[in-house]
Design an enzyme around this catalytic site. Structure first.
Site, PDB file in Angstrom:
ATOM      1  N   CYS A 133       2.986  -0.779  -8.168  1.00  9.36           N
ATOM      2  CA  CYS A 133       2.143  -1.015  -6.993  1.00  9.36           C
ATOM      3  C   CYS A 133       2.847  -1.885  -5.963  1.00  9.36           C
ATOM      4  O   CYS A 133       2.700  -1.687  -4.756  1.00  9.36           O
ATOM      5  CB  CYS A 133       0.819  -1.645  -7.411  1.00  9.36           C
ATOM      6  SG  CYS A 133       0.989  -3.225  -8.284  1.00  9.36           S
ATOM      7  N   HIS A 163      -2.461  -6.976  -8.305  1.00  7.92           N
ATOM      8  CA  HIS A 163      -2.246  -5.610  -7.831  1.00  7.92           C
ATOM      9  C   HIS A 163      -1.865  -5.666  -6.355  1.00  7.92           C
ATOM     10  O   HIS A 163      -2.424  -6.455  -5.584  1.00  7.92           O
ATOM     11  CB  HIS A 163      -3.531  -4.814  -8.018  1.00  7.92           C
ATOM     12  CG  HIS A 163      -3.433  -3.363  -7.679  1.00  7.92           C
ATOM     13  ND1 HIS A 163      -2.379  -2.554  -8.070  1.00  7.92           N
ATOM     14  CD2 HIS A 163      -4.280  -2.544  -6.976  1.00  7.92           C
ATOM     15  CE1 HIS A 163      -2.578  -1.322  -7.643  1.00  7.92           C
ATOM     16  NE2 HIS A 163      -3.715  -1.292  -6.967  1.00  7.92           N
ATOM     17  N   ASN A 166      -5.289   2.318  -1.725  1.00  6.56           N
ATOM     18  CA  ASN A 166      -4.862   2.080  -3.098  1.00  6.56           C
ATOM     19  C   ASN A 166      -3.758   3.083  -3.457  1.00  6.56           C
ATOM     20  O   ASN A 166      -3.408   3.953  -2.653  1.00  6.56           O
ATOM     21  CB  ASN A 166      -6.058   2.218  -4.045  1.00  6.56           C
ATOM     22  CG  ASN A 166      -5.850   1.486  -5.360  1.00  6.56           C
ATOM     23  OD1 ASN A 166      -4.790   0.926  -5.620  1.00  6.56           O
ATOM     24  ND2 ASN A 166      -6.859   1.490  -6.202  1.00  6.56           N
TER      25      ASN A 166
END
Length: 337
Positions: free
Chosen positions: A109, A278, A298
């Site tokens: 990520c 994240h 995302n």
């Protein structure tokens, strides 16, 4: 569908708390009893490996973040900002602003949040004349000081690597787009679906300083670079000003077990424990029925949640530390050859 009745027990503030398993219907029902701004539902299959879910949180504690120069914007400029802003509408000639990636079972990520924002900024700063998609694969596999590849990395190092070493172009898994397309296959982050199961069992790709077969640009010559790399003050107005002026930014936040069940609305941590950090891309902001939010892309594919892979989170409260570690940069629009 089988229900999970495993009880998660953990310590918080000296008290032992018991919660239903984070993938159980019981936990989803518990969230919906307590939340007021969003709706929980099933995203991940009940049999999804918890190793996979925890591995998605690939942002490591970044000791070098504070070494980045801090960019600030004037109050006069901040006073001109609108109540609602969506980069996709402001720069419609930049198609990557609508793109949602899939990091697969890799804790990348940190790399996706970086390359997606870099990609958007090249388009924005060139007024749509350059559409160069940076390769997450190149960054994950070749940046030796960015962390541990699929085991997690540092967002500030990713941007510094862009400036100092450069990153080649690349597209999604098996796309053969650009110099180096992503080597890790997408997996099923939501249900129902026909992708392979997400297991968390994946190795960081090897660094290959060559381009995809048939790509007609040499690896070294394909690279694009950052001109300046910086952080943004932990202040919602400074972040808004940076977004409005220069485009999307990379942010990190703490993911709690209720977030993986996000469906729609404006996320606010309600129940559960921390999975880790994240990294994501903030593309805008707004106000909905009096509640301020950030609009975020995302990297769990388009069918996670009900917003085509995007989500909203409470704005202005540094909720889950979302406003603490904002990194961005200015692209160098001429290759360093």
């Amino acid at each position: 569908m089988a229900l999970l009745y495993t009880i998660i027990i953990y310590e918080m503030a000296g008290h032992t708390l018991k919660l239903p398993h984070p993938l159980s219907d019981e936990f989803i029902d518990l969230i919906n009893l307590k939340q007021t701004t969003w709706r929980a539902g099933r995203n991940f299959h009940v049999n999804t490996s918890m190793k996979h879910i925890t591995k998605l949180m690939g942002t490591m504690i970044d000791g070098n973040f504070k070494k980045l120069p801090v960019v600030t914007h004037t109050q006069e400029f901040i006073n001109t900002l609108p109540d609602n802003f969506d980069s996709r509408n402001n720069w419609p000639y930049c198609p990557t602003l609508n793109k949602i990636s899939d990091q697969g079972s890799c804790g990348s990520c940190w790399a996706f949040g970086a390359v997606e924002a870099m990609t958007d900024r090249v388009c924005i700063h060139s007024n749509g004349t350059k559409n160069f998609h940076f390769s997450a694969d190149d960054l994950v596999s070749c940046c030796s000081y960015c962390g541990n590849g699929c085991e997690g990395g540092y967002q500030s190092a990713a941007w510094e690597y862009w400036k100092e070493v450069g990153i080649v172009s690349g597209g999604p898994y098996d796309s053969n787009q650009g110099c180096r397309s992503y080597e890790i296959p997408p997996c099923e982050h939501s249900v129902p679906g026909n992708r392979m199961p997400c297991t968390g069992e994946v190795q960081t790709p090897k660094c290959k300083r060559t381009c995809n077969f048939g790509y007609n640009v040499d690896y070294k010559n394909d690279k694009m670079y950052g001109k300046h790399v910086y952080s943004i003050q932990s202040d919602e107005n400074q972040i808004r000003a940076e977004l409005f002026k220069n485009g999307p930014v990379e942010a990190t936040f703490i993911v709690y077990s209720d977030f993986i069940a996000f469906k729609d609305g404006i996320y606010k941590h309600t129940q559960g424990y921390s999975f880790g950090g994240h990294a994501v891309k903030i593309i805008g902001w707004g106000i909905d029925h009096g509640t301020k939010y950030w609009l975020i892309a995302n990297s769990w594919n388009t069918d996670w949640g009900d917003l085509n892979g995007f989500f909203k989170i409470i704005r202005g409260e540094n909720h889950c530390n979302i406003e603490n570690n904002i990194v961005a940069g200015e692209p160098l629009l001429v290759n360093n050859l």
